[in-house]
Structure formats: structure tokens, C-alpha cells
Motif scaffolding. Structure first.
Motif, PDB file in Angstrom:
ATOM      1  N   ARG A 187       0.810  49.590  -0.630  1.00 21.44           N
ATOM      2  CA  ARG A 187      -0.625  49.556  -0.363  1.00 21.44           C
ATOM      3  C   ARG A 187      -1.325  48.288  -0.862  1.00 21.44           C
ATOM      4  N   PRO A 188      -1.165  47.862  -2.136  1.00 17.76           N
ATOM      5  CA  PRO A 188      -1.863  46.642  -2.588  1.00 17.76           C
ATOM      6  C   PRO A 188      -1.474  45.411  -1.772  1.00 17.76           C
ATOM      7  N   LEU A 189      -0.216  45.330  -1.350  1.00 17.39           N
ATOM      8  CA  LEU A 189       0.232  44.166  -0.583  1.00 17.39           C
ATOM      9  C   LEU A 189      -0.357  44.172   0.830  1.00 17.39           C
ATOM     10  N   VAL A 190      -0.428  45.349   1.444  1.00 16.92           N
ATOM     11  CA  VAL A 190      -1.032  45.453   2.780  1.00 16.92           C
ATOM     12  C   VAL A 190      -2.525  45.119   2.714  1.00 16.92           C
ATOM     13  N   ASP A 191      -3.216  45.624   1.682  1.00 14.54           N
ATOM     14  CA  ASP A 191      -4.643  45.318   1.527  1.00 14.54           C
ATOM     15  C   ASP A 191      -4.866  43.830   1.295  1.00 14.54           C
ATOM     16  N   THR A 192      -3.974  43.207   0.561  1.00 19.59           N
ATOM     17  CA  THR A 192      -4.104  41.766   0.321  1.00 19.59           C
ATOM     18  C   THR A 192      -3.941  40.992   1.622  1.00 19.59           C
ATOM     19  N   LEU A 193      -2.952  41.366   2.426  1.00 20.65           N
ATOM     20  CA  LEU A 193      -2.771  40.706   3.720  1.00 20.65           C
ATOM     21  C   LEU A 193      -3.998  40.890   4.617  1.00 20.65           C
ATOM     22  N   ALA A 194      -4.523  42.113   4.673  1.00 17.86           N
ATOM     23  CA  ALA A 194      -5.691  42.383   5.514  1.00 17.86           C
ATOM     24  C   ALA A 194      -6.879  41.530   5.084  1.00 17.86           C
ATOM     25  N   ALA A 195      -7.135  41.448   3.775  1.00 18.96           N
ATOM     26  CA  ALA A 195      -8.250  40.637   3.278  1.00 18.96           C
ATOM     27  C   ALA A 195      -7.995  39.153   3.511  1.00 18.96           C
ATOM     28  N   TYR A 196      -6.753  38.735   3.348  1.00 18.40           N
ATOM     29  CA  TYR A 196      -6.399  37.321   3.524  1.00 18.40           C
ATOM     30  C   TYR A 196      -6.666  36.868   4.958  1.00 18.40           C
ATOM     31  N   PHE A 197      -6.274  37.676   5.927  1.00 19.03           N
ATOM     32  CA  PHE A 197      -6.517  37.320   7.328  1.00 19.03           C
ATOM     33  C   PHE A 197      -8.000  37.433   7.678  1.00 19.03           C
ATOM     34  N   ALA A 198      -8.684  38.413   7.087  1.00 16.34           N
ATOM     35  CA  ALA A 198     -10.111  38.609   7.386  1.00 16.34           C
ATOM     36  C   ALA A 198     -10.968  37.475   6.853  1.00 16.34           C
ATOM     37  N   THR A 199     -10.514  36.795   5.810  1.00 14.65           N
ATOM     38  CA  THR A 199     -11.294  35.706   5.202  1.00 14.65           C
ATOM     39  C   THR A 199     -10.817  34.332   5.645  1.00 14.65           C
ATOM     40  N   GLY A 200     -10.045  34.296   6.729  1.00  9.06           N
ATOM     41  CA  GLY A 200      -9.592  33.003   7.237  1.00  9.06           C
ATOM     42  C   GLY A 200      -8.482  32.395   6.414  1.00  9.06           C
ATOM     43  N   ARG A 201      -7.712  33.220   5.725  1.00  8.73           N
ATOM     44  CA  ARG A 201      -6.577  32.781   4.906  1.00  8.73           C
ATOM     45  C   ARG A 201      -7.019  31.826   3.797  1.00  8.73           C
ATOM     46  N   VAL A 202      -8.106  32.195   3.128  1.00 14.23           N
ATOM     47  CA  VAL A 202      -8.608  31.431   1.975  1.00 14.23           C
ATOM     48  C   VAL A 202      -8.409  32.302   0.741  1.00 14.23           C
ATOM     49  N   ALA A 203      -7.554  31.861  -0.164  1.00  8.94           N
ATOM     50  CA  ALA A 203      -7.159  32.683  -1.310  1.00  8.94           C
ATOM     51  C   ALA A 203      -8.326  32.994  -2.237  1.00  8.94           C
ATOM     52  N   THR A 204      -9.222  32.018  -2.466  1.00 10.19           N
ATOM     53  CA  THR A 204     -10.335  32.247  -3.392  1.00 10.19           C
ATOM     54  C   THR A 204     -11.289  33.311  -2.843  1.00 10.19           C
TER      55      THR A 204
END
Length: 392
Positions: free
Chosen positions: A320-337
Motif C-alpha cells: 500500500r505505501p509504495l502504490v500510494d507513493t507511485l500514485a502521488a508521484y505521477f499526479a504531481t508530475g514526477r516531482v519528489a519534493t
């Protein structure tokens, strides 16, 4: 009844009573004098006997009240008819004409006014009971129509029934639905407020606001281009800021079966928006076609999720934490900050998780081609409620 005959006229009492009834009708804005239904004869008898009005007469006045409601007579006009008949008939009542002395007049007046009071009470109760029955009937007919309209039943009869509720089903219609943290009630305050506001704002009566399966549903003609946006605005005003809600809008569909097709699209849109936690309140089916394409081949989508993401289950903290991280990463344009701020974790946590994802799956979120595969797999996981539920 002899005293009801005009002195020296030689006419029958019935003729005089009919004349009094007509005068009362004119005084009460033309209410049908037949609604008096023997009332003047009752007053005449009571003026002599000074008895109370009987149960049979009470039942009759109750029935007259219901009859007047069915005829569309206003309650105030019905009561006006009876009060006018009372004061017009008073001087000719046999007890009044034959009364001797003040005490006799007092007793007659008391008996007559007591009868008038009981009569008005029965008229009002009968009228209100009939009104409540008609309201229940109308609500029942409306509920039956709504269920048939949105379930796609009895389509051959829908067009004729729809006119009763202001809809012309030969045209195209758009259906919008709202789901909220609290279910919407049939005939509730929110539904009434939204429907009244839409009629006023859109300048059209061809708008139906109702409920179905705890959803607030709006059916509007496809020609009202801005209706969906206005519907969402009125819902936001009606439900208040503390209620969480989403709206889904189907595409315009023609004919009697168009409403049910648009309704299904609207429900599907709001369901996808909830699963993917899409931002905003309004979600249109036409904007979510890509997700419908994914779900159309659910077997292939499940296979993609299983092949690409299943290795994430072996992570120490689970998938779950890894899937949520991927979803947020793609939703924010792949910007880690930005991803870190959205997830309320440190940037180093984000980069560590992305590294673990690459190590476990073999797919890098920063490689354009591999990232596309990961993003589609993540969308599929959310649509299929993975990893909480195993893919078929």
C-alpha cells in the motif's frame, strides 16, 4: 320548515333555500352551491331544536371537505361559502323568525354557531385529509416514474407519464448524480432546495431532481448546456461545507431510454472518481473515457496489475505505501519534493520508496516507457481495489 318560506310569497321552502345557496355562492367567489349539500336545512332544524349537529352530519361535512379538495376548491373559499350561507340564512331561519325575547335569540344563536363551528372543523379535516392523500398519491406516482426512468423499465409508457413531471423524453437528456457522506432522502430539504433553485436559475421547468439509491439525481434536457455546472453549484450551497460529496455527469442520450444510459454513465463516473480520489467535485463521463477503456477489459487489467505490482507485496511495509507513493508521484508530475508534501513524508522517504519499487518490480518511475506501464498498473490497482483485494 314552514318558517323558511318567505312571508306572503306562497313559494315552497326548497325554492327559497336554493336561492339562499346561490346568493352564498356569489358571495364566496362562485363556489359551487351544491357543496352546501343540505347544510341550510340542518341550520333550520337546529334553530328550532337547538340540538348539537349529529354524527351523520359530521361525516357528511367531512366528505364534502374531501370532495371540495378533489374539485380544486380552495379551503378558504369553501369555508367562505358556508359562513356566507350562515349569515344570509340567519334572518329566515324558522327558530329566529319565531323567537320571542332576548333569551330565546341567545339560545338559538349559541346552537347555530356551535353547529357552524363543528361544521367548519369537519370541512377542514376532510379537506386536509384528502390533500394528504393526493400528496401521497403524487409522491407514489413520482417515485414509480423515477424508478422506471432510471432502471429502464416500461419504456413504452414512459413518454406519456413523463409529461406529468415536465419531461419530454423524445429529446436528449443528461443525468447528473451526487453522492455524499450522508445519504440523500427522497423529498428531503436538499432535493427540494436544489430543484427550486434550478427551476429559477435555468428558467426551465423541464428539470427533475430526485433521489435514487441514496444518490441525489438531476435529469435535464441536453440543450441546457450549463445545467450540470449550475446543478453542482446549487448542491454545494445546499449541503454545506462540512459534507463531503462528489458529482458525476453522464453524456447526453436521446429517447426514453436515454436517461437510464446517462444515469449509468454518471454513476460510473462518480465511482471512478471516488476510487482514484480525483480532485474536484464534478466528474464528467466524457472526461473519464480512458478509465472506462481500462475497465472494459478487466481481465487484461487484472493481469497487468498482477504481473507488474504483485512483487510489491513482499516489501516490509506491504504494497500500500509504495502504490500510494507511485500514485502521488505521477499526479504531481514526477516531482519528489511535491510528492513528499502531498504524502507528508520526507523527500528521502519518497526517493527510497521509488528505489524499492524499481528493485522489486524492475520498472523505474523515471524512465518514460517504464513509467507509463507503472502508471497504468497503479490506475488499475486503484480501480480494482488492489492490494486490499486480490485481482481475479
Amino acid at each position: 320548515m314552514a318558517g323558511m318560506r318567505r312571508r306572503g310569497s306562497g313559494r315552497e321552502p326548497g325554492a327559497d333555500l336554493a336561492e339562499l345557496a346561490v346568493r352564498a355562492s356569489k358571495d364566496a367567489r362562485g363556489v359551487d352551491p351544491a357543496l352546501l349539500d343540505g347544510y341550510l336545512e340542518v341550520l333550520a332544524a337546529i334553530s328550532v331544536t337547538r340540538h348539537r349537529i349529529g354524527d351523520d352530519q359530521k361525516r357528511l361535512r367531512h366528505e364534502v371537505g374531501g370532495r371540495a379538495a378533489a374539485q380544486g376548491v380552495a379551503l378558504r373559499d369553501l369555508i367562505d361559502l358556508y359562513l356566507s350561507a350562515t349569515w344570509i340564512a340567519w334572518p329566515t331561519l324558522p327558530g329566529v323568525e319565531g323567537a320571542a325575547g332576548t333569551e330565546a335569540f341567545r339560545e338559538i344563536g349559541e346552537a347555530v354557531f356551535r353547529a357552524v363551528d363543528a361544521t367548519v372543523v369537519e370541512l377542514a379535516e376532510g379537506y386536509e385529509q384528502a390533500q394528504r392523500w393526493w400528496v401521497r398519491q403524487e409522491e407514489s406516482l413520482r417515485r414509480e416514474f423515477v424508478d422506471d426512468l432510471l432502471d429502464g423499465r416500461n419504456l413504452g409508457q414512459l413518454a406519456e407519464r413523463a409529461e406529468r413531471f415536465g419531461l419530454r423524453l423524445a429529446a436528449s437528456h443528461v443525468v447528473a448524480v451526487v453522492t455524499a457522506s450522508e445519504p440523500f432522502l427522497d423529498g428531503g430539504a436538499v432535493a427540494r432546495q436544489v430543484e427550486a433553485s434550478l427551476h429559477l436559475r435555468l428558467g426551465s421547468r423541464d428539470v427533475l431532481v430526485t433521489t435514487k439509491d441514496s444518490l441525489l439525481v438531476c435529469v435535464v434536457p441536453g440543450t441546457l448546456v450549463d445545467a450540470a455546472d449550475e446543478y453542482v453549484r446549487q448542491v454545494s450551497l445546499a449541503v454545506g461545507a462540512d459534507v463531503r460529496w462528489r458529482a458525476g455527469v453522464g453524456r447526453a442520450q436521446p429517447g426514453p431510454g436515454g436517461a437510464v444510459r446517462s444515469f449509468e454513465q454518471a454513476k460510473h463516473a462518480v465511482g471512478i472518481a471516488a476510487k482514484l480520489d480525483l480532485p474536484g467535485h464534478l466528474h464528467k463521463a466524457e472526461d473519464l473515457l480512458v478509465y472506462q477503456v481500462l475497465l472494459r477489459d478487466s481481465a487484461a487489467l487484472a493481469e497487468l496489475v498482477g504481473v507488474v505490482l504483485e512483487p510489491l507485496r513482499t516489501a516490509r511495509s506491504g504494497a500500500r505505501p509504495l502504490v500510494d507513493t507511485l500514485a502521488a508521484y505521477f499526479a504531481t508530475g514526477r516531482v519528489a519534493t511535491v510528492t513528499a508534501r502531498r504524502l507528508q513524508v520526507g523527500v528521502r522517504t519518497v526517493t527510497y520508496r521509488l528505489s524499492r519499487i524499481k528493485a522489486l518490480t524492475g520498472y523505474s518511475a523515471d524512465d518514460p516507457e517504464q513509467a507509463f506501464t507503472l502508471q497504468v498498473a497503479v490506475l488499475g490497482a486503484r480501480l480494482l481495489d488492489w492490494p486490499e483485494h486480490d485481482v481475479p
